[in-house]
Enzyme design. Structure first.
Site: not given
Length: 375
Positions: A185, A321, A241, A219, A68
């Protein structure tokens, strides 16, 4: 086989292009530019997801590999009386990692720079209260680099509710192979996939099946690959991922990680074992892991009603994240595995058709007999 210089330069270009979910046109154009450079044909969906193809000896069934292009971000929730902005996250991430971030606000009439700060940011003013604020998006605000002390000032500047906020990635490529940046990511996954495709094209490696390279654009908000497959000719899909390097996880820090299950359930038994066998056959450092709080493009593809075998392969990612870090060795390992998968024999000939008799279904012994080659 994998051109590490191409991989890292591609990653650098991707990270330098803001692409929070909902604002992905620029990174889509960049990905298409890179595909043009490699010599891979592609088409776009209405919203910009990319479906590229590496032609193989057989048109169907197809293989698909998805990564993504969209990232986390934020949005203006409200204009505050003090001339600052209330913000909400795009995607799931903690305000803890937003504090201190430099950002760009994309307004209808221009862009504006600023900094995300706690609502009590000055120790000289609030003393120990700066250490007692909860970790929550209501406890931060965006200070623009402009003369704004009221809602009227913000309105005159051109800032509005709903403006998209892109957070600076803070990218650093270290001399020892470590890469620190927001949004590894999944831009590290995209770079690895493009590097694998570049290697296959450059070496003219024969492909037994058509391979679809899928670059999704939503995503991080749960939509992912639900809208990109188009038809029932894809038999297997690998999602690319990040592997979460953290206590309690078994992810590889320098190699590739094969996910056996995430929050959406187990991945396809046969496809995951096939990928593990490829790692062993090609000497690719790898590990297996299970993720409790994780989902990928594979989940959205299945939820959309696609009857496909799915797997999840991952690059190393510490502090996902948040303040993310990976290592170039892991990215090269991932690219090697993806290239090996593209050139490997079909998993099952029966998968060429969506329906078939029991006679050509894998025997139960395949799943119940111990695999002595797996350490």
């Amino acid at each position: 086989m994998i051109d590490k210089t191409f991989l890292l330069r591609t990653l650098e270009r991707l990270l330098a292009t803001p692409s929070p979910s909902g604002m992905t046109d620029a990174v889509v154009r960049l990905a298409c530019e890179i595909l043009d450079e490699i010599g891979v044909e592609y088409k776009l969906t209405r919203r910009g997801a990319i479906r590229a193809v590496l032609p193989g000896a057989a048109y169907t069934p197809k293989r698909a590999i998805a990564a993504h292009l969209d990232t986390l971000g934020a949005m203006v929730k409200a204009l505050k009386p003090n001339g600052r902005l209330e913000v909400v996250p795009i995607g799931f991430w903690s305000s803890r990692f937003a504090e201190g971030a430099r950002v760009t606000v994309y307004g209808d009439t221009g862009t504006y720079r600023g900094t995300v700060l706690p609502i009590k940011a000055s120790g000289h003013t609030y003393n120990k209260e700066i250490d007692t604020l909860p970790v929550d998006w209501t406890q931060v605000e965006l200070r623009l680099d402009a003369d704004t002390a009221s809602v009227a000032d913000l309105m005159r500047l051109g800032v509005r509710v709903g403006d998209t906020i892109a957070v600076d990635p803070g990218t650093e490529f270290g001399p020892n192979g470590y890469v620190n940046s927001r949004y590894l990511d999944d831009k590290a996954g995209v770079a690895s996939l493009l590097a694998a495709a570049e290697a296959v094209v450059r070496t003219k490696a024969p492909l037994p099946l058509d391979v679809l390279l899928l670059f999704t654009i939503s995503e991080e908000v749960g939509v992912g690959a639900s809208h990109i497959l188009h038809g029932n000719d894809v038999a297997e899909m690998i999602s690319v991922d990040n592997a979460t390097n953290a206590p309690g996880q078994n992810s590889s820090e320098r190699g590739v990680t094969i996910a056996m299950m995430d929050s959406a359930g187990p991945f396809d038994w046969h496809l995951t074992r096939h990928l593990l066998a490829l790692c062993r056959a090609h000497g690719i450092e790898h590990s297996r892991d299970v993720y409790r709080y994780y989902r990928s493009d594979a989940a959205s593809a299945l939820e959309a009603g696609n009857d496909i075998r799915t797997a999840l392969v991952c690059f190393a990612c510490d502090a996902s994240h948040g303040w993310e870090r990976t290592h170039e060795d892991s990215l090269v390992s991932l690219a090697r595995l993806l290239a090996a998968q593209m050139t490997s024999a079909p998993l099952f000939q029966r998968d060429a058709a969506p329906l078939g008799p029991l006679a050509d279904f894998p025997p139960a012994e395949v799943q119940t007999t111990p695999d002595l080659s797996e350490p």
